[in-house]
Design a protein around this motif. Structure first.
Motif: not given
Ligand SMILES: [Zn+2]
Lengths: 68, 269
Positions: B10-11, B48-52, B91-92, B98-102
């Motif tokens: 992913r990264y 971008y921060l979520a994707a990063a 949600e977006t 799905p790797d991150i916590t929001v």
């Protein structure tokens, strides 16, 4: 004399004050603009008396409130 | 903690960068960023921060998605109209990564809640649309010594700066006090080109990523302005921190947070 205004070289007559420059440059909402000359802020109270000199670098900093 | 095979994949475009690498990616995964405002600036920053792979992202917004938001707030879709913006944004973000916590906060910041909100985060993004909030975020971050990205957009213009309290000038060093209500137009009154949020919000995300990974030079001590009509970026060097500043000088006169009055037209977006 030559001064730099927002990164652009400009020719102005000697004795130009910050107030006059704000007028000549048609600065938006002039009563709320922040002005720096040679990377030092100029106090609003001295806009009328602050005389610019050859080579000065002037920046206008504007409020921008939007974002959402 | 080693990266999983899925994370390595992913990264991979980050990891291959010598400035980021596995080390930088791990730092991002361990980092916490709070985005205040899920709108024109907050939307691209959040994407971008979520994707990063910023491991924990908080999103603060009390508003609901409105049809007029969709021209620029690209994290929400037409199906999200009427939904809480923080929830829609979360949600977006979760769908992208799905790797991150929001964490979602359905509130507007004020002097009572902001210190608690920013407390656990490493970096704050100001994506608000009004001067009371921008001054509040500045003062709270200066007092709590939290680094943050300030930005504003209007019409075809945008600007941003990065504040690291104690290192460089703050927002109040540039602008002493908020302008009187309605003296300076907001986006709602003046309009804003939708892509401006994309430009400036993405730059805010860039500053966050650079700060978190310790990469490159930040906009500390500079205000970067962008004029889309002239297609010009201009980097204004700011005077050093604190000289007479009411909040970040060594002898501040403001030691308590202030709730400035907000223009009535700004209360509903
Ligand atoms: Zn300051």
């Amino acid at each position: 004399m030559k001064i730099t205004v927002a990164g652009e070289k400009k020719e102005y007559a000697e004795g130009l004050t910050v107030s006059k420059l704000i007028e000549f440059e048609n600065v938006e909402t002039p009563q709320y603009v922040t002005v720096s000359v040679n990377e030092e802020f100029v106090e609003r109270a001295s806009f009328d008396s602050f005389a610019l000199k050859e080579g000065d670098e002037v920046e206008f900093l504007y409020f921008m409130g939007g974002g959402r | 903690m080693a990266l999983t095979n899925e994370q390595l994949e992913r990264y991979s475009r980050h990891i291959i960068l010598k400035e980021i690498g596995v080390r930088g990616q791990k730092k991002l995964l361990e980092s916490k960023v709070l985005i205040i405002g899920a709108g024109g600036l907050g939307a691209p920053a959040a994407l971008y921060l979520a994707a990063a792979g910023v491991g924990t992202i908080g999103i603060v917004d009390a508003d609901v998605v409105d049809l007029s938001n969709l021209q620029r707030q690209v994290i929400h879709t037409t199906n999200d109209i009427g939904k809480k913006k923080a929830e829609s944004a979360a949600e977006t973000m979760r769908a992208i990564n799905p790797d991150i916590t929001v964490n979602t906060y359905y509130k507007f910041v004020n002097s009572e809640n902001i210190s608690e909100l920013i407390k656990d985060y490493d970096f704050i993004i100001d994506g608000t649309d009004n001067f009371p909030a921008k001054f509040l975020i500045n003062d709270a971050c200066v007092m709590a010594k939290k680094p943050f990205s300030h930005a504003g957009i209007i019409r075809f213009k945008g600007q941003l700066t990065t504040v690291i309290p104690g290192e460089g000038p703050c927002y109040r060093c540039i602008f002493k006090d908020p302008p009187p209500k309605d003296a300076v137009p907001t986006c709602k009154q003046a309009g804003v080109i939708g892509a401006m949020g994309g430009v400036i919000g993405s730059l805010q995300a860039m500053e966050a990523i650079k700060y978190l990974t310790g990469t490159g030079d930040l906009l500390v001590g500079y205000l970067l302005t962008y004029d889309a009509l002239k297609m010009e970026f201009h980097k204004v060097k700011l005077p050093p921190r604190g000289k007479g500043c009411a909040v970040c000088s060594d002898t501040p006169s403001i030691t308590k947070l202030i709730d400035y009055e907000q223009a009535v037209c700004e209360l509903k977006h």
